[in-house]
Design a protein around this motif. Structure first.
Motif, short mmCIF file in Angstrom:
data_model
loop_
_atom_site.label_atom_id
_atom_site.label_comp_id
_atom_site.label_asym_id
_atom_site.label_seq_id
_atom_site.Cartn_x
_atom_site.Cartn_y
_atom_site.Cartn_z
N LYS A 52 49.58 120.43 121.97
CA LYS A 52 49.35 120.90 123.34
C LYS A 52 48.05 121.70 123.41
O LYS A 52 47.74 122.29 124.44
CB LYS A 52 50.52 121.76 123.80
CG LYS A 52 51.86 121.02 123.79
CD LYS A 52 53.02 121.95 124.09
CE LYS A 52 54.35 121.21 123.94
NZ LYS A 52 55.51 122.12 124.17
N GLU A 106 59.23 126.03 114.61
CA GLU A 106 58.52 126.79 115.63
C GLU A 106 59.50 127.40 116.62
O GLU A 106 59.34 128.57 117.03
CB GLU A 106 57.52 125.88 116.35
CG GLU A 106 56.28 125.57 115.51
CD GLU A 106 55.29 124.65 116.19
OE1 GLU A 106 54.12 124.67 115.80
OE2 GLU A 106 55.70 123.91 117.13
N ARG A 107 60.51 126.65 116.99
CA ARG A 107 61.53 127.18 117.91
C ARG A 107 62.36 128.28 117.23
O ARG A 107 62.66 129.31 117.84
CB ARG A 107 62.43 126.05 118.41
CG ARG A 107 61.73 125.07 119.34
CD ARG A 107 62.73 124.13 119.99
NE ARG A 107 63.37 123.25 119.01
CZ ARG A 107 62.90 122.05 118.65
NH1 ARG A 107 61.77 121.60 119.17
NH2 ARG A 107 63.55 121.31 117.78
N GLU A 108 62.73 128.04 115.98
CA GLU A 108 63.57 129.00 115.26
C GLU A 108 62.86 130.32 115.00
O GLU A 108 63.45 131.41 115.16
CB GLU A 108 64.00 128.38 113.92
CG GLU A 108 64.75 129.34 113.00
CD GLU A 108 64.95 128.76 111.61
OE1 GLU A 108 65.08 129.57 110.66
OE2 GLU A 108 64.99 127.52 111.46
N ASP A 159 59.61 131.26 116.18
CA ASP A 159 58.61 131.64 117.18
C ASP A 159 57.23 131.87 116.55
O ASP A 159 56.56 132.88 116.79
CB ASP A 159 59.04 132.89 117.96
CG ASP A 159 58.17 133.10 119.20
OD1 ASP A 159 57.60 132.11 119.71
OD2 ASP A 159 58.05 134.26 119.65
N ARG A 177 59.90 130.06 106.07
CA ARG A 177 60.71 131.20 106.54
C ARG A 177 60.32 132.48 105.81
O ARG A 177 60.30 133.57 106.41
CB ARG A 177 62.19 130.90 106.34
CG ARG A 177 62.73 129.80 107.26
CD ARG A 177 64.24 129.68 107.16
NE ARG A 177 64.74 128.63 108.05
CZ ARG A 177 65.08 127.41 107.65
NH1 ARG A 177 64.99 127.09 106.35
NH2 ARG A 177 65.51 126.52 108.51
N SER A 216 55.91 116.29 121.00
CA SER A 216 57.22 116.60 120.42
C SER A 216 57.12 117.00 118.95
O SER A 216 58.09 117.52 118.38
CB SER A 216 58.15 115.39 120.55
OG SER A 216 57.67 114.29 119.80
N ALA A 233 58.31 121.33 114.58
CA ALA A 233 58.80 121.67 115.92
C ALA A 233 60.06 122.54 115.87
O ALA A 233 60.18 123.52 116.60
CB ALA A 233 59.05 120.40 116.72
N SER A 234 61.00 122.18 115.00
CA SER A 234 62.25 122.95 114.95
C SER A 234 62.03 124.35 114.39
O SER A 234 62.62 125.32 114.87
CB SER A 234 63.30 122.20 114.12
OG SER A 234 62.87 122.04 112.78
N GLY A 241 55.04 119.33 117.75
CA GLY A 241 54.67 120.73 117.52
C GLY A 241 53.65 121.25 118.51
O GLY A 241 53.04 120.50 119.28
N ARG A 242 53.46 122.55 118.48
CA ARG A 242 52.59 123.25 119.44
C ARG A 242 51.15 122.75 119.41
O ARG A 242 50.48 122.74 120.45
CB ARG A 242 52.58 124.74 119.14
CG ARG A 242 53.89 125.47 119.35
CD ARG A 242 53.72 126.95 119.04
NE ARG A 242 54.99 127.65 119.11
CZ ARG A 242 55.14 128.95 118.88
NH1 ARG A 242 54.08 129.69 118.56
NH2 ARG A 242 56.33 129.53 118.95
#
Length: 244
Positions: free
Chosen positions: A240, A203-205, A207, A176, A234, A200-201, A236-237
């Motif tokens: 993909k 990354e969502r928080e 961006d 953070r 699931s 993953a969490s 993480g980015r």
């Protein structure tokens, strides 16, 4: 009829307590992919001769030979030592592994750099457990590969076992902090930091892309083996993305 299993070989630091359970957890439920581990002695991370000598190829290559006995489809040096020793060490190691085993090879440092490039990251921050002098060397090595660290946080630790005792909440706080400085990707640079489950969490928080060394090593090794990377989406980015 034999099962078309993908076997992934991981060369592992002896005092690492994170990468094996995390890799196994990530592969839980992924059909016909297994990870196999071979250790060699690593106990501390520093820049003195004794600490640097732990990563001599003469002690690492026998571990790859043992993995090859299990007929693995790809081998990774699941450690980040080239980040301070120099990237050519990992390139030479991969060439030597393939020459003696016939198996494609990668490393955590090479995988992390591949991942940052695959995602088109421009402001890459590093989070590590290492000491100040090691971190400065890492900054220099990464910059030499065209990835100038945009920001960093490090914990000042030397004992490799202690890295695995760092609480995930502390790792998240470092991520953070560098995200607040404007990073668009954060590399958790150590395969003995328990950060994969955070990616993953966060990354969502935040961006941003969060590239955990253990997760990214699995991404690259599974890709070399011809496995289905998307099965781990699931986590993480990066799962993909393909290597550019």
């Amino acid at each position: 009829m034999s099962i078309q299993r993908k076997r992934l070989g991981m060369i592992t630091p002896s005092s690492n307590s994170v990468l094996e359970p995390v890799t196994s957890a990530m592969l839980h439920g992924v059909a016909d992919v297994t990870a196999h581990f071979s250790r060699f002695r690593v106990t501390e991370i520093a820049l003195d001769a004794a600490a640097l000598g732990q990563f001599d190829a003469s002690v690492m290559l026998p571990a790859s030979d043992l993995l090859a006995d299990a007929k693995v489809d790809a081998i990774a040096w699941n450690g980040t030592s080239a980040s301070w020793l120099g990237i050519d060490r990992d390139r030479s190691l991969c060439e030597a592994i393939t020459a003696r085993t016939g198996v494609p090879a990668t490393t955590s440092t090479l995988a992390c750099m591949d991942a940052a490039r695959a995602l088109g990251a421009r402001r890459v921050a590093l989070v590590s457990p290492y000491t100040e002098d090691v971190q400065r060397r890492i900054d220099h090595v990464w910059a030499g590969e065209g990835i100038v660290p945009y920001a960093e946080r490090h914990l000042g630790l030397r004992d490799n076992f202690s890295f695995g005792e760092v609480a995930p909440a502390d790792i998240a706080d470092m991520i953070r902090a560098v995200a607040a400085q404007g990073a668009d990707a954060v590399v958790i640079l150590c395969t003995n930091l328990d950060g994969a489950a955070l990616a993953a969490s966060l990354e969502r928080e935040l961006d941003i892309a969060v590239l955990d060394s253990v997760a990214v090593t699995l991404w690259r090794t599974l890709g070399l083996a011809g496995g289905d990377i998307a099965a781990l989406a699931s986590w993480g980015r990066i799962f993909k993305a393909s290597v550019k």
